[in-house]
Each structure stands twice: as structure tokens, then as C-alpha cells.
Design a protein around this motif. Sequence first.
Motif: not given
Length: 187
Positions: A76-79, A122-126
Motif C-alpha cells: 500500500f501507499v502511505l500518504l 492540520g495535515d492528515i494521513f491516508g
Amino acid sequence: PLSLLFLQACNAVAPIFKSPTEQVFGFDFSEQVPQIPTGDRSAPTHLFVHKYPFYSDGTVTAVTYLNDSDGGSETFVLLILRPTDDGWKVIHHIDIDGDDQPSAKTGVTTIHFETPLNVQKGDIFGHWQLEETGAIPLNDEDFFIEGLSLGKFGISADDIEEGQFISNHGFSGGRDYFINITFQTSP
């Protein structure tokens, strides 16, 4: 449904674990059993956005997730995503090759990054998966606890490169993915 809307409307999410040097953001899966322990079974080209915003600038140093119960080893790719008016800008794109090598059906995997990833308040991850099957166990929208992870089908590999914009239209769900990241605040 009302609790899902309330949770999604919240702007601040407390970290799972907090120490003077690091915090863990994402779904707190300690003491939890996933409703779907195998991970996604039919989600090719899906992007899953995890709405756990950082409360300050800092760095991401690791990703931790529950190993899925199937025998395969998916990638998978972590963003790292920066919210904009109508979506997110991709700040970091990290390929996670072979979610559990050798393939594990139990336990937890933690991957420490050689170079910490800079993030802003404020950044998040996906995470994004190309393949049909996913690497991360979950609770779906019918059995969520927090419901802060939303998904969308049809996101290409080109769409998730650093610097790309991803529209927030068309996301659905309200799931719990058994994944979190380690965050350190800036000095």
C-alpha cells in the motif's frame, strides 16, 4: 448517522498516546478486534483518508498497523495530505512494500522511516491500494467505533503523486482502519 456527522465535523482529534517527544495519531486499535481481519477484499484503486489532524507542525517517524489475517502480503501507499478548500494536496507519498514480510497473520507491524516526514498543523494521513485486497484490517461503516476513515474508488497511481490535488468529493463510508502513525512535534 448523527454521531458519524458529529465525529466528522470535529476539527480536533486527541492523539492516542502522548509523551513529551512523540504522539500516535490514528485509530486506537489497542484492545480492539477488527470486524474484517483480512483487510479490504475488493478495493482496487481505493484511497482511504484518515481524518486525524496533527495539532502542530512536526515530523512523522513511523507507521504502525495490525497485520491482516490472510496469508498474502499486500502493498500500500502511505500518504500525508494537506487539506485545501475542496480536497487535499499530497505532501508525502511512501510506498509500503509487502505489508508483513515474512507474511504474518497476527501481531502488529511498525515501519520506522529513515528520513522523518515533515508535516504541518492540520495535515492528515491516508493510504491507497492498487490491488483488490488490502493490507489493513478494519471495521466497516456498519460497525465503526470512531468512523474517521472515508474511502473513494477510482484513484489512479498518478493521482497520488507528491504535489497532486485530490478532490474531497465522492468519498463515503465511515470506517476504522487499524493503522496509526508516530508523530514528533517540532522543537
